[in-house]
Design an enzyme around this catalytic site. Structure first.
Site, mmCIF file in Angstrom:
data_model
loop_
_atom_site.group_PDB
_atom_site.id
_atom_site.type_symbol
_atom_site.label_atom_id
_atom_site.label_comp_id
_atom_site.label_asym_id
_atom_site.label_seq_id
_atom_site.Cartn_x
_atom_site.Cartn_y
_atom_site.Cartn_z
ATOM 1 C CG ASP A 67 4.618 -10.269 -2.046
ATOM 2 O OD1 ASP A 67 3.905 -9.851 -1.042
ATOM 3 O OD2 ASP A 67 4.918 -11.255 -2.403
ATOM 4 C CD GLU A 72 1.127 -15.002 -0.153
ATOM 5 O OE1 GLU A 72 0.223 -16.040 0.134
ATOM 6 O OE2 GLU A 72 1.356 -14.480 -0.993
#
Length: 443
Positions: free
Chosen positions: A84, A147
């Protein structure tokens, strides 16, 4: 495949994956899950040998673990990265998801944080598989998908490894770099390896009031009290101190600094107060090395220009230095604000990570830096940002943070900002670094 076409293919694979906008959000309704599906499809197409020979374990949403069986499982290693990226902000020179190549660099969101590392890891594994290499130890690849919003990927990956009885010899995640222009007066790049990271804690300060029409304002309303709390915080930083990894960092780079700076760096322990003041004066990046930092990040108040806020709030992000605690930081904020009418709510709290030892695992990372980047000075440091690796300290004593890419100060400032870009040659050196590391795992 020739060396040139090998290079071109690796760069093209990174471009392809950067172009997929895998943006994470705290609000699940805003996540484009198709983008994450597309990423995994493209990843499998880009690295067929990895997907053919490694065991894949789906962890959570789009987070995955891959297990590459080695000649031994006695000292398994975990290499981490995340899929991400943060949302796009600011005005970019090149389209943020265009992955264009210009001025010798690949431009795009995620090139540095953290698709560059993810692709470099996969590229190194793919090449070793193509050459018929079996690693000396089991290698696990942990690729998270949330994350940037402190999601569940990493804790669930840790739970899966614990369930399987895996106790890693060491874990390596993003963080650090071959940092150019790291400190004034230091010309050599510093290969900084995070041996710990600051704890991340978020608070919300709230002031309540009657509110009302803007034509009849009263003194000391919610916005005024929040503003006063913010200015008091800004004038009351926490006490500075130098943790051992920071002292070791400066001891190592002392030989690179001109006198008298070199003497100050080399003798930081004996000259600690003077050294600390010098770092604070050097600017915010250096000052963050010596204290818990407190930043006001979000503000909210009235919903309209002609309405007095009935409630005003400020978000506060704290990065807790090794040697401090979350409770100490919160107590400091309460004292600095000195206003019992301000409510303080803890949104999230994380203590600083344990300091990992500088033993044989660190030495392997250190020697691999020296082999691949002969001009760099490898050194430990306290990482100021938060990574998924902090969760792996539950199952591993040796958790390190290092991104094997050369980065200028300008590039480091582009992380989570605009114009993020990774040099093509730096990317290729990073692939070579991961390959060296995997080849160097001891039996």
């Amino acid at each position: 495949m020739s060396g040139s076409s090998h290079t071109d293919a690796a760069v093209a694979r990174l471009q392809e994956l950067v172009r997929i906008p895998t943006v994470s959000h705290r609000d699940p309704a805003r996540i484009d899950r198709q983008a994450f599906d597309d990423f995994h499809t493209a990843l499998a197409d880009c690295f067929p040998l990895l997907h053919q020979h490694l065991e894949r374990i789906d962890i959570h949403e789009h987070a995955v673990l891959f297990r590459w069986p080695g000649a031994s499982s006695a000292r398994p290693v975990v290499l981490m990265a995340h899929i991400d990226v943060v949302p796009v902000e600011g005005t970019w020179q090149h389209p943020p998801f265009g992955a264009e190549i210009a001025d010798g660099a690949i431009w795009g969101r995620g090139t540095l944080d953290d698709k560059g590392s993810l692709v470099a890891i996969c590229e190194a594994v793919e090449r070793l598989l193509a050459d018929g290499v079996t690693p000396a130890q089991d290698v696990w690849l942990s690729f998270g998908a949330d994350e940037e919003v402190s999601g569940d990927s990493a804790p669930l990956a840790v739970a899966e490894l614990r369930k399987r009885g895996v106790t890693p010899w060491f874990v390596l995640d993003e963080g650090g770099a071959i940092a150019h222009q790291a400190f004034p007066g230091i010309t050599a790049p510093i290969g900084v390896v995070g041996v710990t990271e600051k704890g991340v804690t978020s608070l919300e300060l709230t002031a309540q009031g009657r509110g009302g029409h803007a034509s009849t304002p009263a003194r000391n309303g919610p916005t005024a009290r929040i503003a006063r709390a913010i200015t008091r915080l800004d004038s009351a930083p926490m006490r500075p101190h130098l943790p051992p990894p920071t002292l070791e960092l400066f001891r190592r780079i002392g030989a690179q600094a001109p006198a008298p700076l070199g003497a100050l760096f080399s003798h930081g322990t004996r000259l600690s107060p003077l050294f600390t003041r010098a770092l604070i004066a050097a600017g915010p990046e250096a000052a963050a090395l010596v204290r818990t930092t407190i930043a006001v990040t979000t503000l909210s108040g009235s919903p309209a220009l002609n309405v007095i806020a009935g409630q005003a709030s400020a978000g506060v992000n704290i990065r807790v230095m090794v040697g401090d605690t979350v409770d100490e930081a919160i107590a400091h904020i309460r004292k600095a604000i000195a206003d019992d009418s301000i409510e303080i709510a803890v949104v999230e709290r994380n203590e600083p990570s344990p300091v990992s030892p500088m033993d044989d695992a660190f030495s392997l990372i250190e020697s691999t830096i020296t082999e691949q980047f002969s001009d760099a000075v490898p050194a430990p440091y306290v990482m100021m940002a938060a990574t998924d690796s902090r969760f792996f300290t539950e199952i591993c004593d040796r958790v390190y943070r290092f991104t094997p890419f050369r980065m200028t100060k300008q590039q480091r400032e582009a992380i989570h900002s605009y114009d993020e870009h990774l040099g093509v040659d730096a990317f290729l050196d990073g692939i070579a670094w991961y390959r060296r590391l995997l080849e160097g795992l001891p039996a």
